[in-house]
Design a protein around this motif. Structure first.
Motif, short mmCIF file in Angstrom:
data_model
loop_
_atom_site.label_atom_id
_atom_site.label_comp_id
_atom_site.label_asym_id
_atom_site.label_seq_id
_atom_site.Cartn_x
_atom_site.Cartn_y
_atom_site.Cartn_z
N ILE A 64 0.85 -1.20 0.00
CA ILE A 64 0.00 0.00 0.00
C ILE A 64 0.88 1.24 0.00
O ILE A 64 1.77 1.37 0.84
CB ILE A 64 -0.91 0.07 1.24
N LYS A 65 0.58 2.16 -0.91
CA LYS A 65 1.29 3.43 -0.95
C LYS A 65 0.72 4.38 0.09
O LYS A 65 -0.41 4.22 0.54
CB LYS A 65 1.17 4.05 -2.34
N ILE A 66 1.49 5.37 0.46
CA ILE A 66 0.99 6.44 1.31
C ILE A 66 0.21 7.40 0.41
O ILE A 66 0.75 7.89 -0.59
CB ILE A 66 2.13 7.18 2.03
N SER A 67 -1.04 7.66 0.74
CA SER A 67 -1.89 8.46 -0.12
C SER A 67 -1.46 9.93 -0.09
O SER A 67 -0.74 10.37 0.80
CB SER A 67 -3.35 8.33 0.31
N GLY A 68 -1.95 10.68 -1.08
CA GLY A 68 -1.64 12.11 -1.13
C GLY A 68 -0.44 12.40 -2.00
O GLY A 68 0.04 11.53 -2.74
N ASP A 69 0.04 13.62 -1.92
CA ASP A 69 1.18 14.07 -2.72
C ASP A 69 2.40 13.18 -2.45
O ASP A 69 2.90 13.15 -1.32
CB ASP A 69 1.51 15.52 -2.36
N PRO A 70 2.89 12.46 -3.46
CA PRO A 70 4.00 11.53 -3.23
C PRO A 70 5.32 12.22 -2.93
O PRO A 70 6.25 11.58 -2.45
CB PRO A 70 4.09 10.75 -4.55
N ASP A 71 5.40 13.52 -3.17
CA ASP A 71 6.64 14.25 -2.93
C ASP A 71 6.67 14.99 -1.59
O ASP A 71 7.66 15.65 -1.26
CB ASP A 71 6.90 15.24 -4.06
N ARG A 72 5.60 14.87 -0.81
CA ARG A 72 5.59 15.54 0.49
C ARG A 72 6.31 14.67 1.53
O ARG A 72 6.57 13.48 1.30
CB ARG A 72 4.16 15.82 0.94
N TYR A 73 6.59 15.27 2.67
CA TYR A 73 7.25 14.56 3.77
C TYR A 73 6.20 14.35 4.87
O TYR A 73 5.86 15.29 5.59
CB TYR A 73 8.46 15.35 4.28
N PRO A 74 5.65 13.13 4.98
CA PRO A 74 4.54 12.90 5.91
C PRO A 74 4.88 13.25 7.36
O PRO A 74 6.01 13.04 7.82
CB PRO A 74 4.28 11.39 5.75
N THR A 75 3.87 13.76 8.06
CA THR A 75 4.03 14.12 9.47
C THR A 75 3.88 12.88 10.35
O THR A 75 3.45 11.81 9.89
CB THR A 75 2.96 15.13 9.89
N LYS A 76 4.20 13.05 11.60
CA LYS A 76 4.05 11.98 12.58
C LYS A 76 2.62 11.42 12.58
O LYS A 76 2.42 10.20 12.55
CB LYS A 76 4.41 12.53 13.97
N LEU A 77 1.62 12.32 12.61
CA LEU A 77 0.22 11.87 12.65
C LEU A 77 -0.18 11.15 11.37
O LEU A 77 -0.96 10.19 11.41
CB LEU A 77 -0.70 13.06 12.92
N GLU A 78 0.36 11.59 10.24
CA GLU A 78 0.06 10.92 8.98
C GLU A 78 0.64 9.51 8.96
O GLU A 78 0.01 8.57 8.46
CB GLU A 78 0.62 11.73 7.81
N VAL A 79 1.84 9.34 9.50
CA VAL A 79 2.45 8.02 9.54
C VAL A 79 1.64 7.09 10.46
O VAL A 79 1.38 5.93 10.13
CB VAL A 79 3.92 8.09 10.01
N ILE A 80 1.23 7.59 11.61
CA ILE A 80 0.42 6.79 12.53
C ILE A 80 -0.87 6.33 11.84
O ILE A 80 -1.26 5.16 11.92
CB ILE A 80 0.10 7.58 13.81
N SER A 81 -1.53 7.25 11.16
CA SER A 81 -2.77 6.92 10.45
C SER A 81 -2.52 5.88 9.36
O SER A 81 -3.31 4.94 9.19
CB SER A 81 -3.37 8.19 9.83
N TYR A 82 -1.41 6.04 8.64
CA TYR A 82 -1.05 5.08 7.58
C TYR A 82 -0.84 3.68 8.17
O TYR A 82 -1.33 2.68 7.62
CB TYR A 82 0.20 5.56 6.87
N LEU A 83 -0.13 3.59 9.29
CA LEU A 83 0.13 2.28 9.91
C LEU A 83 -1.16 1.64 10.41
O LEU A 83 -1.34 0.42 10.30
CB LEU A 83 1.14 2.43 11.05
N GLU A 84 -2.06 2.44 10.95
CA GLU A 84 -3.35 1.91 11.40
C GLU A 84 -4.17 1.40 10.23
O GLU A 84 -4.79 0.32 10.30
CB GLU A 84 -4.12 3.00 12.17
N ASP A 85 -4.19 2.14 9.13
CA ASP A 85 -4.92 1.71 7.94
C ASP A 85 -4.29 0.45 7.34
O ASP A 85 -5.00 -0.43 6.83
CB ASP A 85 -4.92 2.82 6.89
N TYR A 86 -2.98 0.35 7.42
CA TYR A 86 -2.25 -0.78 6.84
C TYR A 86 -2.67 -2.09 7.53
O TYR A 86 -2.99 -3.08 6.86
CB TYR A 86 -0.75 -0.55 7.01
N GLN A 87 -2.66 -2.08 8.86
CA GLN A 87 -3.00 -3.32 9.57
C GLN A 87 -4.46 -3.72 9.36
O GLN A 87 -4.79 -4.90 9.30
CB GLN A 87 -2.69 -3.18 11.06
N LYS A 88 -5.35 -2.70 9.21
CA LYS A 88 -6.76 -3.00 8.96
C LYS A 88 -6.96 -3.55 7.54
O LYS A 88 -7.72 -4.50 7.34
CB LYS A 88 -7.60 -1.73 9.14
#
Length: 354
Positions: A64-88
């Motif tokens: 699974i890719k990280i959604s949104g602008d692929p050239d941005r630098y994700p924040t702490k909260l974005e990474v947490i959300s991504y990891l939660e979505d990944y396991q689900k």
């Protein structure tokens, strides 16, 4: 209690999720034991302003890719959300609030005991707990005399608690610099360094540094296969926010102080300066006490392994160790490849014990 799993993954952060992905892909029976309420690793404990040092396009786990602008630098909260979505998304079998306290091996079966009193059996183990829970703070002469506050960067979250203080941040890598620059807006802050901070631009010829590292093959080059230690960098990756404040002396940089005294620190020229808080951004050390009984660690408590495969304890594997297989190991962009490698080795081992 009597079920024997193909694999138990100890730790449910990014390395644990990547391991789970590859175990699931290979149709193995496994569980992920996570000590916390969230299976997001150390991310909730990092300082609030933290961003990934690599852009989203290079930072995803497998599948699974990280959604949104692929050239941005994700924040702490974005990474947490991504990891939660990944396991689900992959419906990974995670058992939360399951801190492992001991591992023993009986013949070819591992017995894993948790603090909650549960026991699990497995043919193999993938340990992915990392070292964030064991911050390293060097001893400096006179520390016990200092009446001010000393903390590790692992305990730093926001600058509000340090407004109008005299703060010294020890370290010269990315976390130290980012924390010090943030604090310099609200306090009198100094970076205490062994050598002046080295800045490397995040963008080269319009492309992110990680693009070039991947193009030339450095990011994933398997140094370990040639008996070489994976090189580390003492440079700070500048996304455009570091050079200007450092050039302006906000924060300033001073040669590392030689000792503490009751009110503050003593600089190399003998000058004593009162200080309110010293923050050590001095890294972490391995912390796997539950693996002692299976003789998996060296005298300093570090895993005995080659590329994440234990060379002392058959059936034991690691993901998430810095420099494990490449420069990218232990990062969000690198754990997927490392997990794929150790799962292939794990599958081969399972064939031998049938």
């Amino acid at each position: 209690m009597n079920r024997i799993w193909d694999a138990i993954v100890i730790g449910g952060g990014q390395a644990g999720l990547a391991s789970g992905y590859h175990l699931q892909k290979n149709e193995l029976q496994f569980l992920i034991l996570e000590s916390e309420e969230q299976a997001t690793g150390s991310w909730p404990k990092y300082y609030d302003s933290l961003k990934l040092f690599s852009p989203a396009r290079f930072s995803a786990l497998p599948g699974i890719k990280i959604s949104g602008d692929p050239d941005r630098y994700p924040t702490k909260l974005e990474v947490i959300s991504y990891l939660e979505d990944y396991q689900k998304h992959f419906n990974l079998p995670i058992v939360k609030n399951s801190k492992v306290i001991s591992v023993v091996k009986d013949n070819k079966v591992y017995m894993i005991q948790t603090a909650s009193g549960s026991t699990y059996k497995a043919k193999t183990i993938i340990n992915v707990t990392g070292s964030f829970n064991n911050p390293f703070t060097p001893y400096i002469k006179g520390k016990e005399l200092f009446k001010g506050r000393t903390i590790h960067s692992a305990d730093y979250l926001t600058p509000e608690a340090f407004i109008n203080q005299r703060v010294v941040v020890v370290g010269s890598r990315n976390s130290a610099v980012q924390i010090a620059i943030e604090l310099a807006d609200v306090s009198n802050t100094t970076l205490a360094v062994r050598h002046p901070v080295k800045i490397v631009s995040q963008k080269i010829l319009g492309k992110d540094l990680h693009f070039w590292l991947r193009i030339i093959g450095f990011d994933t080059f398997p140094f370990w296969k040639f008996g070489k230690k994976v090189p580390t960098s003492d440079s700070v990756i500048d996304s455009g926010n570091f050079k200007e404040p450092l050039d302006k002396g906000k924060p300033d940089q001073k040669q590392m102080f030689t000792s503490f005294y009751s009110e503050g620190v003593v600089w190399p020229d003998g000058t004593k300066e009162p200080v309110d808080t010293v923050i050590f951004a001095t890294g972490y050390q391995s912390n796997f006490p539950y693996l002692l009984e299976v003789e998996a660690l060296d005298a300093e408590g570090n895993p005995i392994h080659a590329g994440g495969v234990s060379t002392s304890t058959p059936g034991l594997y690691y993901v998430g160790i810095e420099g494990q297989r490449s420069f990218a190991s232990a990062t969000l962009r690198g754990v997927g490849s490392d997990a794929g490698y150790v799962v292939r080795k794990l599958l081969a081992y399972l064939e031998t014990i049938k």
